[in-house]
Design a protein around this motif. Structure first.
Motif, PDB file in Angstrom:
ATOM      1  N   TYR A  45      20.067 -37.722  22.147  1.00 57.15           N
ATOM      2  CA  TYR A  45      21.512 -38.173  22.191  1.00 57.15           C
ATOM      3  C   TYR A  45      22.455 -37.408  21.590  1.00 57.15           C
ATOM      4  O   TYR A  45      23.511 -37.454  21.720  1.00 57.15           O
ATOM      5  N   THR A  46      21.919 -36.350  21.198  1.00 54.91           N
ATOM      6  CA  THR A  46      22.825 -35.082  20.787  1.00 54.91           C
ATOM      7  C   THR A  46      22.917 -34.315  21.862  1.00 54.91           C
ATOM      8  O   THR A  46      24.198 -33.587  22.166  1.00 54.91           O
ATOM      9  N   HIS A  47      22.113 -33.737  22.850  1.00 53.18           N
ATOM     10  CA  HIS A  47      22.255 -32.805  23.809  1.00 53.18           C
ATOM     11  C   HIS A  47      20.934 -32.930  24.859  1.00 53.18           C
ATOM     12  O   HIS A  47      19.977 -33.060  24.354  1.00 53.18           O
ATOM     13  N   TYR A  48      21.239 -32.768  26.017  1.00 54.05           N
ATOM     14  CA  TYR A  48      20.192 -33.109  27.106  1.00 54.05           C
ATOM     15  C   TYR A  48      19.204 -32.136  27.112  1.00 54.05           C
ATOM     16  O   TYR A  48      17.932 -32.500  27.524  1.00 54.05           O
ATOM     17  N   TYR A  49      19.387 -30.920  26.726  1.00 49.81           N
ATOM     18  CA  TYR A  49      18.627 -30.043  26.914  1.00 49.81           C
ATOM     19  C   TYR A  49      17.720 -30.380  25.530  1.00 49.81           C
ATOM     20  O   TYR A  49      16.296 -29.839  25.460  1.00 49.81           O
ATOM     21  N   ALA A  50      18.027 -30.559  24.198  1.00 51.23           N
ATOM     22  CA  ALA A  50      17.492 -31.159  23.138  1.00 51.23           C
ATOM     23  C   ALA A  50      16.341 -32.179  23.429  1.00 51.23           C
ATOM     24  O   ALA A  50      15.277 -32.451  23.134  1.00 51.23           O
ATOM     25  N   ILE A 114      22.613 -13.897  34.050  1.00 53.07           N
ATOM     26  CA  ILE A 114      22.561 -12.851  32.888  1.00 53.07           C
ATOM     27  C   ILE A 114      22.260 -13.552  31.835  1.00 53.07           C
ATOM     28  O   ILE A 114      21.385 -12.954  30.832  1.00 53.07           O
ATOM     29  N   GLU A 115      22.740 -14.690  31.315  1.00 47.56           N
ATOM     30  CA  GLU A 115      22.231 -15.521  30.318  1.00 47.56           C
ATOM     31  C   GLU A 115      20.760 -15.938  30.219  1.00 47.56           C
ATOM     32  O   GLU A 115      20.069 -15.832  29.070  1.00 47.56           O
ATOM     33  N   GLY A 116      20.366 -16.128  31.402  1.00 47.37           N
ATOM     34  CA  GLY A 116      18.990 -16.532  31.463  1.00 47.37           C
ATOM     35  C   GLY A 116      18.210 -15.367  31.222  1.00 47.37           C
ATOM     36  O   GLY A 116      17.068 -15.606  30.733  1.00 47.37           O
ATOM     37  N   LEU A 117      18.451 -14.108  31.880  1.00 42.69           N
ATOM     38  CA  LEU A 117      17.675 -12.977  31.760  1.00 42.69           C
ATOM     39  C   LEU A 117      17.537 -12.597  30.227  1.00 42.69           C
ATOM     40  O   LEU A 117      16.500 -12.015  29.832  1.00 42.69           O
ATOM     41  N   PHE A 118      18.879 -12.663  29.601  1.00 45.02           N
ATOM     42  CA  PHE A 118      18.701 -12.484  28.126  1.00 45.02           C
ATOM     43  C   PHE A 118      17.844 -13.325  27.202  1.00 45.02           C
ATOM     44  O   PHE A 118      17.150 -13.027  26.476  1.00 45.02           O
ATOM     45  N   ALA A 119      18.106 -14.576  27.672  1.00 47.05           N
ATOM     46  CA  ALA A 119      16.955 -15.602  27.004  1.00 47.05           C
ATOM     47  C   ALA A 119      15.529 -15.156  27.307  1.00 47.05           C
ATOM     48  O   ALA A 119      14.706 -15.419  26.631  1.00 47.05           O
ATOM     49  N   ILE A 120      15.168 -14.883  28.590  1.00 44.07           N
ATOM     50  CA  ILE A 120      13.707 -14.407  28.732  1.00 44.07           C
ATOM     51  C   ILE A 120      13.611 -13.149  27.972  1.00 44.07           C
ATOM     52  O   ILE A 120      12.495 -13.105  27.224  1.00 44.07           O
ATOM     53  N   ALA A 121      14.493 -12.419  27.672  1.00 47.85           N
ATOM     54  CA  ALA A 121      14.269 -11.177  27.137  1.00 47.85           C
ATOM     55  C   ALA A 121      13.909 -11.452  25.359  1.00 47.85           C
ATOM     56  O   ALA A 121      12.836 -10.855  24.985  1.00 47.85           O
ATOM     57  N   LEU A 122      14.608 -12.433  25.136  1.00 45.92           N
ATOM     58  CA  LEU A 122      14.558 -12.988  23.770  1.00 45.92           C
ATOM     59  C   LEU A 122      13.078 -13.750  23.264  1.00 45.92           C
ATOM     60  O   LEU A 122      12.454 -13.546  22.450  1.00 45.92           O
ATOM     61  N   ASN A 146       1.263 -21.876  20.498  1.00 43.54           N
ATOM     62  CA  ASN A 146       1.206 -21.874  22.174  1.00 43.54           C
ATOM     63  C   ASN A 146       2.052 -22.959  22.545  1.00 43.54           C
ATOM     64  O   ASN A 146       2.709 -22.954  23.738  1.00 43.54           O
ATOM     65  N   ILE A 147       2.049 -24.304  22.077  1.00 44.47           N
ATOM     66  CA  ILE A 147       3.004 -25.153  22.684  1.00 44.47           C
ATOM     67  C   ILE A 147       4.377 -25.154  22.205  1.00 44.47           C
ATOM     68  O   ILE A 147       5.201 -25.331  23.318  1.00 44.47           O
ATOM     69  N   LEU A 148       4.675 -24.485  21.131  1.00 48.18           N
ATOM     70  CA  LEU A 148       5.955 -23.974  21.066  1.00 48.18           C
ATOM     71  C   LEU A 148       6.589 -23.046  22.080  1.00 48.18           C
ATOM     72  O   LEU A 148       7.658 -23.237  22.687  1.00 48.18           O
ATOM     73  N   PHE A 149       5.551 -22.171  22.329  1.00 45.19           N
ATOM     74  CA  PHE A 149       5.857 -21.119  23.576  1.00 45.19           C
ATOM     75  C   PHE A 149       6.171 -21.678  24.735  1.00 45.19           C
ATOM     76  O   PHE A 149       7.368 -21.569  25.419  1.00 45.19           O
ATOM     77  N   TYR A 150       5.297 -22.796  25.325  1.00 42.11           N
ATOM     78  CA  TYR A 150       5.391 -23.459  26.573  1.00 42.11           C
ATOM     79  C   TYR A 150       6.708 -24.323  26.457  1.00 42.11           C
ATOM     80  O   TYR A 150       7.347 -24.420  27.476  1.00 42.11           O
ATOM     81  N   VAL A 151       7.045 -25.005  25.303  1.00 39.03           N
ATOM     82  CA  VAL A 151       8.476 -25.621  25.239  1.00 39.03           C
ATOM     83  C   VAL A 151       9.467 -24.862  25.763  1.00 39.03           C
ATOM     84  O   VAL A 151      10.111 -25.199  26.616  1.00 39.03           O
ATOM     85  N   ASN A 152       9.378 -23.668  25.072  1.00 35.04           N
ATOM     86  CA  ASN A 152      10.580 -22.789  25.559  1.00 35.04           C
ATOM     87  C   ASN A 152      10.473 -22.559  27.049  1.00 35.04           C
ATOM     88  O   ASN A 152      11.566 -22.430  27.645  1.00 35.04           O
ATOM     89  N   CYS A 153       9.343 -22.020  27.525  1.00 35.08           N
ATOM     90  CA  CYS A 153       9.447 -21.575  28.828  1.00 35.08           C
ATOM     91  C   CYS A 153       9.574 -22.925  29.897  1.00 35.08           C
ATOM     92  O   CYS A 153      10.335 -22.649  30.756  1.00 35.08           O
ATOM     93  N   LEU A 171      23.089 -22.069  30.241  1.00 36.37           N
ATOM     94  CA  LEU A 171      23.729 -21.309  29.339  1.00 36.37           C
ATOM     95  C   LEU A 171      22.637 -20.899  28.327  1.00 36.37           C
ATOM     96  O   LEU A 171      22.020 -21.788  27.825  1.00 36.37           O
ATOM     97  N   LEU A 172      23.005 -19.802  27.531  1.00 36.02           N
ATOM     98  CA  LEU A 172      21.939 -19.243  26.479  1.00 36.02           C
ATOM     99  C   LEU A 172      21.955 -20.359  25.588  1.00 36.02           C
ATOM    100  O   LEU A 172      20.764 -20.552  25.007  1.00 36.02           O
ATOM    101  N   ARG A 173      23.053 -20.769  25.009  1.00 37.42           N
ATOM    102  CA  ARG A 173      22.955 -21.652  23.816  1.00 37.42           C
ATOM    103  C   ARG A 173      22.142 -22.924  24.162  1.00 37.42           C
ATOM    104  O   ARG A 173      21.844 -23.496  23.191  1.00 37.42           O
ATOM    105  N   TYR A 174      21.966 -23.243  25.164  1.00 33.43           N
ATOM    106  CA  TYR A 174      21.153 -24.654  25.398  1.00 33.43           C
ATOM    107  C   TYR A 174      19.869 -24.134  24.976  1.00 33.43           C
ATOM    108  O   TYR A 174      19.194 -25.117  24.414  1.00 33.43           O
ATOM    109  N   SER A 175      19.255 -23.105  24.875  1.00 31.69           N
ATOM    110  CA  SER A 175      17.889 -22.998  24.550  1.00 31.69           C
ATOM    111  C   SER A 175      17.751 -22.765  22.918  1.00 31.69           C
ATOM    112  O   SER A 175      16.536 -22.480  22.482  1.00 31.69           O
ATOM    113  N   TYR A 176      18.941 -22.766  22.135  1.00 31.55           N
ATOM    114  CA  TYR A 176      18.972 -22.508  20.838  1.00 31.55           C
ATOM    115  C   TYR A 176      17.881 -23.425  19.999  1.00 31.55           C
ATOM    116  O   TYR A 176      17.257 -22.703  19.343  1.00 31.55           O
ATOM    117  N   PRO A 177      17.959 -24.575  20.304  1.00 33.96           N
ATOM    118  CA  PRO A 177      17.090 -25.628  19.125  1.00 33.96           C
ATOM    119  C   PRO A 177      15.602 -25.176  19.489  1.00 33.96           C
ATOM    120  O   PRO A 177      14.993 -25.167  18.108  1.00 33.96           O
TER     121      PRO A 177
END
Length: 322
Positions: A45-50, A114-122, A146-153, A171-177
């Motif tokens: 209920y805070t953000h749909y990406y979360a 651009i933001e997606g490529l930066f997220a992939i690089a991070l 491994n699950i943490l990594f898959y959740v990000n992917c 947007l890059l900030r969506y991946s922040y959590p």
């Protein structure tokens, strides 16, 4: 590094969701699985990406225990995921439908890419130490990492595909959590290696430089945010504050926003996102119980079209008045 807004709160709930998943897996305490559902729902209920990230955590642990043939555990995660989804249905049926129907959001495709490529690089940059923990330390938490990594992917790549073929939403900030967790664990591991594993070997100096670079990488990037806030955002905030004070001093309840003295009200824009000064003024005027209007009917139509729900939302509606 980013303008976090509600994302720091979403990150708190996503981190708490994963923390209580780990705690439940270790202790089998039903208080922990109850808190998993609570924090997952709060993140949703805070953000749909979360919402997607917390849902993926529950889903991947269900899959993990299913393949381990642990019927008790995968049943618990199945019903937890089902309850999580049921509690989220009110927003799916109402909030998402209204939000995505009435609030049109778009940005250039190149920005998402651009933001997606930066997220992939991070993810690659900080995922490398994460994978080393799994590979070399015989951690009992290998599956969790491994699950943490898959959740990000799985929260990143479908968004990029949707952005390319349907609408640029990422947007890059969506991946922040969830990306925050990868960064934190990786930096902590490297800091540990740097401070406590000083074994002399041939390439020690090279590894030392790499570890130092990673540890201070995020801190260095934060200077970009500081520069942006100090040079661009802070002066705009002062303008908004001064503008609102001048709008509040207008005595009339009905305010013709088309005849506001623009020399008296400083123009401002944030990241090139200004749609209409009339709408910006009317939003504040509405908040102090004044009614904004325009004499130009065509301009009223143009301004109200910026917020397509303005016909039903009095907080954004501009009136036409002869």
């Amino acid at each position: 590094m980013m303008n976090l807004r509600m994302y720091s709160l979403a990150a708190l709930f996503v981190v708490a969701t994963w923390y209580y998943i780990l705690k439940f897996n270790f202790e089998n305490n039903f208080r922990s699985i109850f808190l998993v559902i609570v924090f997952a729902e709060l993140s949703a209920y805070t953000h749909y990406y979360a919402a997607m990230m917390s849902g993926l955590f529950i889903l991947f642990y269900f899959i993990l225990f299913y393949f381990k043939k642990n019927k008790t555990m995968y049943s618990i995660y199945f019903f937890s995921g089902l309850l999580y989804l049921i509690l989220y249905l009110p927003w799916i049926f109402y909030g998402l439908r209204v939000q995505f129907k009435d609030l049109s959001y778009g940005q250039p495709l190149y920005k998402s890419l651009i933001e997606g490529l930066f997220a992939i690089a991070l993810l690659i940059f900080f995922g490398f130490p994460l994978k080393r923990i799994v590979r070399y330390s015989n951690s009992h938490y290998s599956n969790d990492l491994n699950i943490l990594f898959y959740v990000n992917c799985f929260s990143l790549f479908p968004s990029l595909i949707y952005s390319i073929f349907k609408s640029p939403i990422y947007l890059l900030r969506y991946s922040y959590p969830s990306l925050l967790l990868v960064e934190f664990i990786s930096v902590s591991y490297l800091f540990y290696k740097f401070n406590y594993l000083r074994t002399i070997h041939n390439n020690y100096k090279r590894r030392k430089l790499y570890i130092l670079f990673v540890i201070y990488f995020i801190s260095f990037l934060s200077f970009f945010s500081l520069f942006h806030e100090a040079v661009k955002v802070f002066p705009i905030s002062i303008k908004i504050y001064n503008n609102d004070n001048k709008l509040r001093e207008i005595n009339s309840k009905y305010v013709n926003v088309g005849k506001i003295n623009r020399g008296n009200i400083d123009p401002y824009d944030i990241n090139g996102s200004m749609g209409s000064y009339n709408i910006q003024y009317s939003l504040y005027l509405r908040s102090i119980n004044k009614i904004p209007f325009l004499n130009d009917k065509k301009q009223v139509t143009v301004d109200n079209s910026i917020y397509p729900n303005s016909k039903t939302n009095p907080h954004t509606e501009l009136y036409f008045k002869k």
